[in-house]
Design an enzyme around this catalytic site. Structure first.
Site, PDB file in Angstrom:
ATOM      1  CB  CYS A 166     -23.584   5.345  -3.171  1.00 29.71           C
ATOM      2  SG  CYS A 166     -24.660   6.592  -3.563  1.00 29.71           S
ATOM      3  CG  HIS A 306     -21.441   4.039   2.320  1.00 32.97           C
ATOM      4  ND1 HIS A 306     -20.951   4.045   1.027  1.00 32.97           N
ATOM      5  CD2 HIS A 306     -22.755   4.260   2.234  1.00 32.97           C
ATOM      6  CE1 HIS A 306     -21.979   4.977   0.399  1.00 32.97           C
ATOM      7  NE2 HIS A 306     -22.987   4.882   0.954  1.00 32.97           N
ATOM      8  CD  GLU A 317     -20.476   1.762   6.978  1.00 33.77           C
ATOM      9  OE1 GLU A 317     -19.318   1.485   6.421  1.00 33.77           O
ATOM     10  OE2 GLU A 317     -21.076   2.988   6.634  1.00 33.77           O
ATOM     11  CE  LYS A 336     -19.463   7.973   0.753  1.00 37.69           C
ATOM     12  NZ  LYS A 336     -18.558   6.843   1.132  1.00 37.69           N
ATOM     13  CG  HIS A 341     -22.027  10.172  -1.025  1.00 35.77           C
ATOM     14  ND1 HIS A 341     -21.109   9.217  -1.555  1.00 35.77           N
ATOM     15  CD2 HIS A 341     -23.240   9.323  -0.805  1.00 35.77           C
ATOM     16  CE1 HIS A 341     -21.903   8.049  -1.675  1.00 35.77           C
ATOM     17  NE2 HIS A 341     -22.914   8.171  -1.323  1.00 35.77           N
ATOM     18  CG  PHE A 402     -30.476   5.268  -3.252  1.00 34.08           C
ATOM     19  CD1 PHE A 402     -30.095   5.346  -1.838  1.00 34.08           C
ATOM     20  CD2 PHE A 402     -30.996   6.499  -3.810  1.00 34.08           C
ATOM     21  CE1 PHE A 402     -30.211   6.478  -1.112  1.00 34.08           C
ATOM     22  CE2 PHE A 402     -31.123   7.553  -2.860  1.00 34.08           C
ATOM     23  CZ  PHE A 402     -30.592   7.617  -1.659  1.00 34.08           C
TER      24      PHE A 402
END
Length: 416
Positions: A166, A306, A317, A336, A341, A402
């Site tokens: 991502c 994010h 985060e 998002k 996403h 990831f």
């Protein structure tokens, strides 16, 4: 080092198939989520996503050519064609020597996943004879969009794909930025595209407990930072940026949206899919970006987080932001909540949001969030509900993938 500016943008998204339509809906706080139309979801735990709607590939690609390209490549072609036009460029009038200095770095996390599924389904549904489409491999491989964009425009500069889950398209933007400022190109087409609203992607993320299952109310399912969030909402689409060496842009009289001044890349070094609870790697990426730009945390006006709406990721985060920004009330939002996403395309689409925030001096809000999670630091300036007009000179755009990949891009208002 050479200065690098943004001179063109293009977008295919769940909230509109042009940059301005997309931006209008972002500022209006609209959700792109709805029931999945691409396949039967009756046996799936999640039956909604943020799909691209109203996309007509034949506006960009000849009908006879469409069979060669997976949907993720089609999104990439459309977004880059928009960006090239927006930048006032007609490559057919440029010489080969001029096009030697123009490259493409394009990202995707999953590439032609729908092509892969379709071909294996046909194979296993047959008699075992390996009858595969001759375009199977070139449609599927993740680097093909970068190659096709280069081929269509006869661009002979650096050409490759970045894959960091991502964080993929933010990584592509950072690499394109570095390529220009190091003098290896004068212009780069960059960004990313994703078309992963497919059975295997939805089923796989369901199995990983990553997707929201709020099937009764898809529009409110993506709710970053909310104590009742239950996972992310799958999105699809693409975003393209034209990055250009400043003197080259000025010489051709290009309009300039903003300047890119840094890209911080790091690793969480913690887990296959989870983020470190203390947000250490996320913080390192942000610190790298600030150091490279030669600015202080107090210079940042807005952070596009994010923040995917997952229970662990959102908290880590914001813990990292609290540590890096040390009480500076930088405005934070999570777009998002509207787009879903977009996986490997998320960084590119959110970079467009960041750049337009600078252009228009307005920050988009986080929608759907009603009750901030108690684990989130209390002193953070999270913008909820409605967009906010304010001076915006520096924007930081975070992405994490990831595998622990961290990539942060830093944009600033252009000044001569």
């Amino acid at each position: 080092m050479k200065r690098v500016v943004i001179t063109g943008m293009g977008a295919i998204t769940p909230l509109g198939n042009s940059v301005e339509e997309f931006w209008k809906n972002i500022l209006a706080g609209k959700s792109g989520a709805g029931p999945i139309t691409k396949f039967d979801t009756s046996k799936f735990k999640t039956n909604f996503a943020c799909e691209v709607r109203g996309f007509n590939a034949e506006e960009y690609i000849e009908k006879k050519e469409l069979k060669k390209y997976d949907l993720f490549t089609q999104y990439g072609i459309a977004a880059t064609d928009q960006a090239i036009k927006d930048a006032g460029i007609d490559f057919s009038t440029w010489t080969n020597e001029q096009r030697n200095d123009i490259g493409v770095i394009w990202a995707s996390g999953n590439g032609g996943i729908s092509t892969f599924e379709d071909q294996l389904r046909d194979f296993h549904g047959g008699d075992g004879t390996p009858r595969f489409n001759p375009y199977f491999i070139p449609k599927m491989i993740v680097d093909i969009a970068a190659g096709v964009i280069s081929i269509r425009n006869k661009l002979y500069g650096p050409n490759y794909c970045t894959v960091s889950a991502c964080a993929s398209s933010n990584t592509a933007i950072v690499n394109a930025f570095d390529t220009i400022r190091l003098g290896r190109a004068k212009m780069m087409i960059t960004g990313g595209s994703e078309a992963a609203v497919t059975p295997s992607a939805i089923g796989g993320f369901n199995a990983a407990q990553a997707l929201s299952k709020r099937n009764d109310n898809p529009a409110a399912a993506s709710r970053p930072f909310d104590k009742d969030r239950d996972g992310f909402v799958m999105g699809e689409g693409g975003g393209a940026l034209i990055l250009e060496e400043l003197d080259h842009a000025l010489a051709r009289g290009a309009k300039i949206y903003a300047e890119i001044v840094a890209g911080g890349m790091a690793a969480d070094a913690y887990h296959l899919t989870g983020t470190a609870p203390d947000g250490y790697g996320a913080g390192v990426g942000m610190e790298y970006a600030l150091k490279e730009a030669g600015i202080k945390p107090t210079d940042i006006d807005y952070i596009n987080t994010h923040a995917t709406s997952t229970p662990l990721g959102d908290v880590s985060e914001l813990i990292a932001i609290e540590r890096v920004f040390k009480g500076h009330p930088v405005v934070i939002s999570a777009t998002k909540s509207m787009t879903g996403h977009l996986l490997g395309a998320a960084g590119a689409v959110e970079s467009i949001i960041s750049i337009l925030s600078i252009r228009d001096n307005i920050v988009p809000a986080t929608i759907n969030t009603e009750n901030i999670d108690d684990q989130i630091p209390k002193d953070l300036n999270i913008l909820l509900g409605q967009a906010k007009e304010m001076p915006v000179n520096y924007v930081l755009n975070n992405t994490f993938g990831f595998g622990g990949h961290t990539a942060a891009t830093l944009f600033k208002k252009y000044t001569a």
